[in-house]
Write a protein that holds these residues in place. Structure first.
Motif, PDB file in Angstrom:
ATOM      1  N   THR A  82     -15.422  -0.484  -0.070  1.00  0.00           N
ATOM      2  CA  THR A  82     -14.644  -1.086   1.007  1.00  0.00           C
ATOM      3  C   THR A  82     -14.022  -2.397   0.555  1.00  0.00           C
ATOM      4  N   GLN A  83     -14.805  -3.200  -0.136  1.00  0.00           N
ATOM      5  CA  GLN A  83     -14.318  -4.495  -0.637  1.00  0.00           C
ATOM      6  C   GLN A  83     -13.161  -4.312  -1.621  1.00  0.00           C
ATOM      7  N   GLU A  84     -13.292  -3.388  -2.553  1.00  0.00           N
ATOM      8  CA  GLU A  84     -12.253  -3.188  -3.559  1.00  0.00           C
ATOM      9  C   GLU A  84     -10.997  -2.554  -2.961  1.00  0.00           C
ATOM     10  N   LEU A  85     -11.150  -1.625  -2.025  1.00  0.00           N
ATOM     11  CA  LEU A  85      -9.970  -1.086  -1.339  1.00  0.00           C
ATOM     12  C   LEU A  85      -9.268  -2.203  -0.595  1.00  0.00           C
ATOM     13  N   GLY A  86     -10.028  -3.054   0.080  1.00  0.00           N
ATOM     14  CA  GLY A  86      -9.439  -4.189   0.791  1.00  0.00           C
ATOM     15  C   GLY A  86      -8.663  -5.105  -0.137  1.00  0.00           C
ATOM     16  N   ALA A  87      -9.203  -5.354  -1.317  1.00  0.00           N
ATOM     17  CA  ALA A  87      -8.516  -6.213  -2.288  1.00  0.00           C
ATOM     18  C   ALA A  87      -7.210  -5.574  -2.757  1.00  0.00           C
ATOM     19  N   VAL A  88      -7.223  -4.269  -2.985  1.00  0.00           N
ATOM     20  CA  VAL A  88      -6.009  -3.575  -3.429  1.00  0.00           C
ATOM     21  C   VAL A  88      -4.939  -3.610  -2.348  1.00  0.00           C
ATOM     22  N   VAL A  89      -5.291  -3.313  -1.104  1.00  0.00           N
ATOM     23  CA  VAL A  89      -4.264  -3.301  -0.061  1.00  0.00           C
ATOM     24  C   VAL A  89      -3.790  -4.703   0.276  1.00  0.00           C
ATOM     25  N   PRO A 104       8.565  -7.314  -7.765  1.00  0.00           N
ATOM     26  CA  PRO A 104       9.018  -6.913  -9.109  1.00  0.00           C
ATOM     27  C   PRO A 104       8.429  -5.588  -9.594  1.00  0.00           C
ATOM     28  N   ASP A 105       7.178  -5.292  -9.236  1.00  0.00           N
ATOM     29  CA  ASP A 105       6.558  -4.025  -9.669  1.00  0.00           C
ATOM     30  C   ASP A 105       7.284  -2.795  -9.134  1.00  0.00           C
ATOM     31  N   PHE A 106       8.053  -2.973  -8.057  1.00  0.00           N
ATOM     32  CA  PHE A 106       8.691  -1.827  -7.406  1.00  0.00           C
ATOM     33  C   PHE A 106      10.218  -1.881  -7.470  1.00  0.00           C
ATOM     34  N   ALA A 107      10.751  -2.717  -8.328  1.00  0.00           N
ATOM     35  CA  ALA A 107      12.209  -2.856  -8.438  1.00  0.00           C
ATOM     36  C   ALA A 107      12.844  -1.502  -8.767  1.00  0.00           C
ATOM     37  N   GLY A 108      13.804  -1.099  -7.939  1.00  0.00           N
ATOM     38  CA  GLY A 108      14.538   0.138  -8.168  1.00  0.00           C
ATOM     39  C   GLY A 108      13.775   1.408  -7.871  1.00  0.00           C
ATOM     40  N   ILE A 109      12.617   1.306  -7.216  1.00  0.00           N
ATOM     41  CA  ILE A 109      11.769   2.471  -6.937  1.00  0.00           C
ATOM     42  C   ILE A 109      11.733   2.728  -5.436  1.00  0.00           C
ATOM     43  N   ASN A 110      11.875   3.996  -5.046  1.00  0.00           N
ATOM     44  CA  ASN A 110      11.654   4.375  -3.654  1.00  0.00           C
ATOM     45  C   ASN A 110      10.146   4.382  -3.417  1.00  0.00           C
ATOM     46  N   THR A 111       9.672   3.437  -2.638  1.00  0.00           N
ATOM     47  CA  THR A 111       8.238   3.300  -2.384  1.00  0.00           C
ATOM     48  C   THR A 111       7.807   4.222  -1.248  1.00  0.00           C
ATOM     49  N   SER A 112       7.929   5.515  -1.502  1.00  0.00           N
ATOM     50  CA  SER A 112       7.553   6.533  -0.518  1.00  0.00           C
ATOM     51  C   SER A 112       6.049   6.489  -0.263  1.00  0.00           C
ATOM     52  N   THR A 113       5.642   7.145   0.773  1.00  0.00           N
ATOM     53  CA  THR A 113       4.222   7.228   1.101  1.00  0.00           C
ATOM     54  C   THR A 113       3.445   7.842  -0.055  1.00  0.00           C
ATOM     55  N   LEU A 142       3.143   5.281  -2.904  1.00  0.00           N
ATOM     56  CA  LEU A 142       2.184   4.225  -2.604  1.00  0.00           C
ATOM     57  C   LEU A 142       0.745   4.728  -2.683  1.00  0.00           C
ATOM     58  N   ALA A 143       0.503   5.985  -2.306  1.00  0.00           N
ATOM     59  CA  ALA A 143      -0.843   6.554  -2.449  1.00  0.00           C
ATOM     60  C   ALA A 143      -1.255   6.550  -3.919  1.00  0.00           C
ATOM     61  N   LYS A 144      -0.331   6.868  -4.810  1.00  0.00           N
ATOM     62  CA  LYS A 144      -0.626   6.854  -6.247  1.00  0.00           C
ATOM     63  C   LYS A 144      -0.876   5.435  -6.739  1.00  0.00           C
ATOM     64  N   VAL A 145      -0.077   4.483  -6.301  1.00  0.00           N
ATOM     65  CA  VAL A 145      -0.268   3.090  -6.699  1.00  0.00           C
ATOM     66  C   VAL A 145      -1.677   2.622  -6.328  1.00  0.00           C
ATOM     67  N   SER A 203      -1.003  12.261   0.358  1.00  0.00           N
ATOM     68  CA  SER A 203      -2.151  11.944  -0.486  1.00  0.00           C
ATOM     69  C   SER A 203      -1.797  12.046  -1.957  1.00  0.00           C
ATOM     70  N   TYR A 204      -2.612  11.375  -2.751  1.00  0.00           N
ATOM     71  CA  TYR A 204      -2.560  11.507  -4.204  1.00  0.00           C
ATOM     72  C   TYR A 204      -3.988  11.537  -4.701  1.00  0.00           C
ATOM     73  N   GLU A 205      -4.302  12.490  -5.566  1.00  0.00           N
ATOM     74  CA  GLU A 205      -5.639  12.581  -6.149  1.00  0.00           C
ATOM     75  C   GLU A 205      -5.513  12.552  -7.649  1.00  0.00           C
ATOM     76  N   ARG A 206      -6.407  11.796  -8.284  1.00  0.00           N
ATOM     77  CA  ARG A 206      -6.411  11.705  -9.733  1.00  0.00           C
ATOM     78  C   ARG A 206      -7.841  11.793 -10.258  1.00  0.00           C
TER      79      ARG A 206
END
Length: 132
Positions: free
Chosen positions: A56-63, A75-84, A87-90, A127-130
């Motif tokens: 929970t703590q680490e998910l909170g830090a990421v979001v 800058p990390d998303f320059a020129g990128i369509n930040t689709s749902t 963002l799940a993959k990010v 969703s994205y699963e890895r």
């Protein structure tokens, strides 16, 4: 396969390029429920998938890194369509990095996969699963 899911939320602004996005080409806001699911075949020595508090703590830090941001200006998303889906993959990739660095504890190194689901509404999510 065992799994544990923790939840947070995120509020962002962004716009899209491409006619397929219709009116979403204009700047707009989005609020997502974010579910992060950690999977493993065998429980660790403590009989858990992952420490729920650390997850929970680490998910909170990421979001938090993305929350209340206009992603068009990041800058990390320059020129990128930040689709749902994107963002799940990010979020999944950033959680994987935190596992590799030990942020979810040594026992978390046995996690086999992470799935991140962003709920846009009660009727649509992506969703994205890895593997790890």
């Amino acid at each position: 396969m065992f799994s544990v899911t923790v939840r947070d939320h995120i509020m962002i602004a962004h716009s899209f390029r491409g006619e397929v996005f219709g009116p979403a080409q204009r700047l707009h806001g989005a609020t997502f429920l974010v579910d992060a699911t950690f999977r493993r075949e065998q429980l660790d020595d403590d009989n858990i998938v992952v420490d729920i508090g650390l997850a929970t703590q680490e998910l909170g830090a990421v979001v938090t890194e993305l929350n209340y941001r206009n992603l068009d200006n990041e800058p990390d998303f320059a020129g990128i369509n930040t689709s749902t889906e994107f963002l799940a993959k990010v979020i999944a990739d950033r959680l994987a990095e935190r596992i590799e660095k030990g942020g979810l504890g040594e026992g978390a190194r046995g996690i086999a996969a992470i799935a991140v689901t962003l709920h846009e509404s009660h009727v649509a999510w992506a969703s994205y699963e890895r593997a790890l």
